[in-house]
Design an enzyme around this catalytic site. Structure first.
Site, PDB file in Angstrom:
ATOM      1  N   ASP A 166       0.868  -1.181   0.000  1.00 19.12           N
ATOM      2  CA  ASP A 166       0.000   0.000   0.000  1.00 19.12           C
ATOM      3  C   ASP A 166       0.907   1.233   0.000  1.00 19.12           C
ATOM      4  O   ASP A 166       1.919   1.252   0.698  1.00 19.12           O
ATOM      5  CB  ASP A 166      -0.882  -0.005   1.256  1.00 19.12           C
ATOM      6  CG  ASP A 166      -2.104   0.868   1.111  1.00 19.12           C
ATOM      7  OD1 ASP A 166      -3.225   0.338   1.239  1.00 19.12           O
ATOM      8  OD2 ASP A 166      -1.940   2.094   0.892  1.00 19.12           O
ATOM      9  N   TYR A 180     -14.158   7.330 -13.147  1.00 18.70           N
ATOM     10  CA  TYR A 180     -13.882   6.239 -12.211  1.00 18.70           C
ATOM     11  C   TYR A 180     -14.423   4.916 -12.762  1.00 18.70           C
ATOM     12  O   TYR A 180     -13.696   3.928 -12.892  1.00 18.70           O
ATOM     13  CB  TYR A 180     -14.506   6.566 -10.842  1.00 18.70           C
ATOM     14  CG  TYR A 180     -14.547   5.390  -9.905  1.00 18.70           C
ATOM     15  CD1 TYR A 180     -13.383   4.718  -9.551  1.00 18.70           C
ATOM     16  CD2 TYR A 180     -15.766   4.936  -9.373  1.00 18.70           C
ATOM     17  CE1 TYR A 180     -13.425   3.619  -8.689  1.00 18.70           C
ATOM     18  CE2 TYR A 180     -15.813   3.854  -8.525  1.00 18.70           C
ATOM     19  CZ  TYR A 180     -14.643   3.195  -8.185  1.00 18.70           C
ATOM     20  OH  TYR A 180     -14.689   2.114  -7.351  1.00 18.70           O
TER      21      TYR A 180
END
Ligand code: UDP
Length: 331
Positions: free
Chosen positions: A31, A143
């Site tokens: 991450d 998106y």
């Protein structure tokens, strides 16, 4: 299984990683902490902080005769509808380019499985409700367009390179599990924002659009508990077949309007919540409700936490606890 989880410090990724660890899987999380929190990384997972595509390429390696991992769960993404309209570059680069690099790393390393976080936003404004996987995909915002482009790329990789792939199309994820909940630096999602009003952290909630073609004029969404979503990931991982890319919608199957969500938050918190009418948000469709029949029939999935008040209650408990923890840390 030994699993690589991208975005495992984020909301959905950290809950899924927690559940994977509970079921005895070995989890490595990557991450970049651009939106996730290091606190979200569950105990027991190995954590690597940095660029997802670069680290995944390193970690997966290139020896396809001896893959190091049994699968990748790819959660890391930019995921805000409104932002994607204003800054599409961030979405095409951050979602599509990153995932294409990850797909190459998966191919070169011979990693057999991929579970990808897709979205209801791939469908756009549906012709009917609930939405099935056979419905047309006409995203109304960048998106959704980026996630759909990735779904197409995964389909061709699965067929050509024998990858066992699953795309899970989430509807509106909410709730919390074991200390992992919605805790973003910039919050834009309805339930946490409404609860921030209850906590006194925000003066009021803006209702984006009161002239939608719905019973009370506000937009309708299908809220799925994050723990039900995590269960679906485990089932998808087990069910994935080489050379196939399957797509499943995941929702609770019931739609709630923005006003109904605000009422649920008032019931759960016992507090009045100030709201104001505001213009529609760019890129938002009026109604998004899932048919999850395919996931139920083929994966044996069954959403268990479908009561809106119970979902809100978990989110509320998480936010109160978070407030207590940060208060204690300041003292
Ligand atoms: N919404 C709203 N006010 C807010 C945030 C969201 O009215 O401050 C609405 C939004 O327009 C949508 C629904 O609530 O109809 C759910 O939005 P959210 O951002 O939580 O999830 P999305 O549906 O965009 O994935």
């Amino acid at each position: 299984m030994k699993l690589l989880v991208t975005g495992g410090a984020g909301y959905v990724g950290s809950v899924c990683a927690t559940v994977l660890l509970e079921r005895g899987h070995d989890v490595v999380i990557i991450d970049d902490l651009s939106t996730g929190n290091a606190d979200g990384v569950p105990e027991g997972a190995q954590f690597l902080e940095g660029d997802v595509a670069t680290l995944a390429t390193e970690v997966l390696g290139t020896d396809s005769a001896a893959p190091r991992f049994d699968g990748v769960l790819h959660f890391a993404a930019q995921s805000l509808v409104g932002e994607s309209v204003e800054a599409p570059d961030k979405y095409w680069q951050g979602n599509v380019v990153t995932t294409l690099t990850l797909l190459e790393a998966i191919r070169r390393s011979g990693t057999p499985r991929l579970v990808f976080s897709s979205t209801a936003a791939t469908y756009g404004e549906p012709d009917h409700s609930p939405i099935t996987e056979a419905d047309p995909t006409r995203p109304t915002n960048p998106y959704g367009a980026t996630k759909l482009a990735i779904d197409h790329a995964i389909s061709s990789y699965a067929v050509a390179y024998d990858l066992a792939a699953m795309s899970l199309r989430y509807f509106n994820v909410a709730g919390a599990y074991k200390g992992a909940g919605e805790n973003r630096v910039v919050e834009t999602h309805l339930i946490p924002l409404v609860l921030q009003v209850a906590l006194g952290q925000r003066e009021k909630i803006s209702i984006f659009g009161t002239d939608w073609p719905t019973s009370d004029g506000t937009a309708i969404r299908d809220y799925i508990h994050v723990l039900d979503l995590a269960e679906a990931h485990l089932l998808a991982l087990e069910a994935a077949q080489p050379g196939r890319h399957e797509i499943y919608n995941l929702g609770s199957g019931a739609g709630f309007s923005v006003r109904e969500v605000i009422s649920a938050c008032e019931r759960v918190t016992g507090l009045p919540i100030a709201a104001e009418n505001a213009p529609r948000r760019a890129g938002d469709p009026a109604i998004l409700v899932a048919s999850s029949d395919r996931a139920i029939a083929e994966l044996g999935w069954q959403p268990k936490h479908t009561d809106l008040d119970a979902i809100v209650a978990d989110a509320w408990a998480f936010l109160q606890d978070l407030g207590d923890r940060s208060h204690a840390a300041r003292r």
